[in-house]
Design a protein around this motif. Structure first.
Motif, mmCIF file in Angstrom:
data_model
loop_
_atom_site.group_PDB
_atom_site.id
_atom_site.type_symbol
_atom_site.label_atom_id
_atom_site.label_comp_id
_atom_site.label_asym_id
_atom_site.label_seq_id
_atom_site.Cartn_x
_atom_site.Cartn_y
_atom_site.Cartn_z
ATOM 1 N N GLY A 276 0.817 -1.212 0.000
ATOM 2 C CA GLY A 276 0.000 0.000 0.000
ATOM 3 C C GLY A 276 0.846 1.255 0.000
ATOM 4 O O GLY A 276 1.714 1.446 -0.852
ATOM 5 N N LEU A 277 0.609 2.096 1.004
ATOM 6 C CA LEU A 277 1.316 3.384 1.088
ATOM 7 C C LEU A 277 1.996 3.515 2.442
ATOM 8 O O LEU A 277 1.326 3.633 3.460
ATOM 9 C CB LEU A 277 0.329 4.540 0.898
ATOM 10 C CG LEU A 277 0.940 5.941 1.020
ATOM 11 C CD1 LEU A 277 1.866 6.222 -0.160
ATOM 12 C CD2 LEU A 277 -0.161 7.003 1.100
ATOM 13 N N PRO A 278 3.335 3.522 2.489
ATOM 14 C CA PRO A 278 4.031 3.850 3.735
ATOM 15 C C PRO A 278 4.133 5.374 3.872
ATOM 16 O O PRO A 278 4.554 6.056 2.938
ATOM 17 C CB PRO A 278 5.426 3.225 3.542
ATOM 18 C CG PRO A 278 5.361 2.448 2.255
ATOM 19 C CD PRO A 278 4.267 3.041 1.462
ATOM 20 N N VAL A 279 3.727 5.901 5.024
ATOM 21 C CA VAL A 279 3.841 7.351 5.271
ATOM 22 C C VAL A 279 4.582 7.584 6.580
ATOM 23 O O VAL A 279 4.352 6.898 7.567
ATOM 24 C CB VAL A 279 2.461 8.048 5.310
ATOM 25 C CG1 VAL A 279 1.805 8.006 3.955
ATOM 26 C CG2 VAL A 279 1.545 7.425 6.346
ATOM 27 N N ASN A 280 5.466 8.554 6.562
ATOM 28 C CA ASN A 280 6.306 8.848 7.714
ATOM 29 C C ASN A 280 5.775 10.061 8.466
ATOM 30 O O ASN A 280 5.335 11.030 7.856
ATOM 31 C CB ASN A 280 7.739 9.129 7.235
ATOM 32 C CG ASN A 280 8.685 9.347 8.394
ATOM 33 O OD1 ASN A 280 8.461 8.841 9.484
ATOM 34 N ND2 ASN A 280 9.733 10.111 8.169
ATOM 35 N N ILE A 281 5.804 9.991 9.797
ATOM 36 C CA ILE A 281 5.547 11.169 10.632
ATOM 37 C C ILE A 281 6.852 11.505 11.346
ATOM 38 O O ILE A 281 7.377 10.686 12.097
ATOM 39 C CB ILE A 281 4.432 10.923 11.666
ATOM 40 C CG1 ILE A 281 3.109 10.589 10.969
ATOM 41 C CG2 ILE A 281 4.255 12.141 12.564
ATOM 42 C CD1 ILE A 281 1.949 10.373 11.930
ATOM 43 N N ASP A 282 7.372 12.682 11.096
ATOM 44 C CA ASP A 282 8.601 13.127 11.748
ATOM 45 C C ASP A 282 8.271 13.857 13.047
ATOM 46 O O ASP A 282 7.127 14.315 13.243
ATOM 47 C CB ASP A 282 9.377 14.074 10.824
ATOM 48 C CG ASP A 282 9.992 13.329 9.643
ATOM 49 O OD1 ASP A 282 10.522 12.236 9.867
ATOM 50 O OD2 ASP A 282 9.932 13.846 8.512
ATOM 51 N N PRO A 283 9.252 13.978 13.953
ATOM 52 C CA PRO A 283 9.017 14.776 15.164
ATOM 53 C C PRO A 283 8.567 16.184 14.795
ATOM 54 O O PRO A 283 9.023 16.749 13.794
ATOM 55 C CB PRO A 283 10.399 14.788 15.843
ATOM 56 C CG PRO A 283 11.045 13.530 15.372
ATOM 57 C CD PRO A 283 10.583 13.345 13.953
#
Length: 456
Positions: A276-283
């Motif tokens: 699917g879709l990997p999404v990153n959340i940064d600090p």
């Protein structure tokens, strides 16, 4: 065709014809009030719905009803205030019956969702904007786009909040069955299944487990990284994933690492996480931290007392973890309740938070900080604690660190093993029992462990 069946089929057909967001906005709150020969009365929430349905959707509504019933209905859209008294009572009775039926279903099914976590209170900045947009797209069309949705990033930066927000939106706007769980919960339930003796009860429990996880429309599973080392549980999750994905059911997963970095997960499972879709959340950056602090202060007793310089102070010290921001605000509130100042300026905040915001690697009790404290005490490195060297100068401090992680945190044996280089949970259990026994017989060891604990 009976009226109730006609209305149910009508809504179902409309849902297939238009986008989910449009359906939720214009059709979800409609109520069928009355059908008399070729006249149909539909209650709408606002005048705006009258205008939009009458001008933009009337042909679709008319055609859909004709295809279902063979009748060209003369359709009237009315507000509740425009209904005759008798029709109001009938509409209210139908609404109460539907509500009662929905409540009975909710009693039977527990989604585990936190209702206070939604899109409205998920504060957006540059570091999490794409993740929220992707989450909203999945919430509006579950199972049709970005499946699985894989959210990754460090602990305490909003992954769990976003997952609950997606689940709550789907529950509130559709009739889909949503289940939120953690990898620990999934693992523990599976271990109970695997550990049962063969027989009818074991078969029933196994069937119940599979029904729970495979008969949902949306499965949300938090902290997938803790399945590392649990081969049988990974295998069961692999089959659960396949069953849901093949049925176009939505899967949402979180981790502290990207799918590509989860090297110790089975390759076949890791490859599916990339489908699917990997999404990153940064600090959060400084600007987002300031807005989060202001949002967390809303409705609090100190909301109108806090100076902007105090917000700046907190934003500069709480750089990586939203939970630490929440803890800082609670600390400030408690100190304010005791001291009762007229305002909370920089001087007051520094006094209230001086011990809390000091740069101190032991400011919170976590496995990571326990490892740092033990490594420092025994003059070795954290990498030595996580490694596989067998000499006593490393293995004994490693066992002490595992013991402390077990008694000082609420983490499970599998989680502790994961944080110590992917050790099996039985290794952690052995370390805990060995150190527990040695403390009773070795006063010097007891003193050393107390010295380490006092750092916190």
């Amino acid at each position: 065709m009976v009226v109730d069946e006609l209305w149910t089929n009508f809504l179902s057909n409309i849902k297939k014809e238009i986008q989910a967001s449009s359906y939720n906005l214009w059709f979800d709150k409609l109520k069928l009030v009355n059908v008399e020969q070729d006249k149909m009365t539909i209650q709408v929430p606002m005048d705006l719905h009258k205008k939009m349905l009458g001008e933009n959707y009337y042909s679709l509504i008319e055609e859909t009803l004709f295809n279902l019933s063979g009748i060209n209905y003369d359709i009237h859209f009315v507000l509740e205030s425009e209904l005759p008294k008798q029709e109001k009572m009938e509409a209210k009775q139908v609404e109460e019956e539907n509500k009662e039926e929905k409540e009975q279903v909710e009693i039977l099914w527990e989604s585990n969702l936190r209702k206070d976590l939604n899109f409205d209170n998920f504060i957006v900045g540059k570091t999490n904007q794409f993740a929220k947009v992707a989450g909203m797209a999945v919430a509006e069309a579950p199972g049709k786009i970005y499946n699985p949705l894989f959210i990754y990033g460090k602990s305490g930066i909003g992954k769990t909040h976003l997952m609950h927000a997606i689940g709550n939106f789907i529950e509130e706007n559709t009739d889909k069955k949503v289940l939120y769980t953690t990898s620990d919960m999934f693992m523990n339930e599976y271990i109970n299944v695997a550990g049962m003796e063969k027989g009818k009860s074991a078969i029933d429990y196994s069937t119940q487990f599979k029904n729970k996880y495979r008969n949902v429309d949306v499965l949300i599973i938090d902290d997938i990284q803790y399945l590392v080392g649990a081969e049988k549980t990974q295998e069961e999750f692999f089959y659960t994933f396949n069953a849901l994905h093949q049925a176009n059911k939505q899967i949402i997963i979180s981790s502290d690492k990207s799918p590509d970095d989860l090297k110790k997960l089975e390759e076949r499972l890791r490859s599916r996480l990339m489908w699917g879709l990997p999404v990153n959340i940064d600090p959060p950056d400084y600007d987002l931290r300031c807005r989060i602090i202001k949002e967390k202060l809303k409705g609090k007793s100190i909301e109108n007392m806090v100076d902007d310089t105090v917000i700046d102070l907190i934003a500069n010290h709480c750089q990586n973890d939203v939970r630490f921001i929440e803890g800082t605000i609670l600390r400030l509130m408690a100190y304010t309740a005791m001291m009762v100042p007229e305002k909370i300026d920089l001087e007051f905040a520094n006094e209230a938070l001086k011990d809390y915001l000091n740069v101190n690697i032991y400011s919170s009790i976590s496995i990571e900080n326990i490892q740092k404290a033990v490594a420092e005490f025994y003059h070795i490195t954290v990498e030595d604690l996580k490694g596989h060297k067998r000499n006593a100068s490393f293995t004994y401090p490693r066992q002490i660190a595992m013991y402390l992680a077990r008694i000082m945190t609420e983490e499970t044996y599998p989680r502790i093993g994961f944080e110590f280089g992917g050790k099996d949970h039985t290794t952690v259990m052995h370390a805990y029992e060995k150190i527990l026994k040695d403390i009773k017989e070795n006063k010097k060891l007891e003193q050393e462990i107390n010295e380490i604990k006092n750092k916190f």
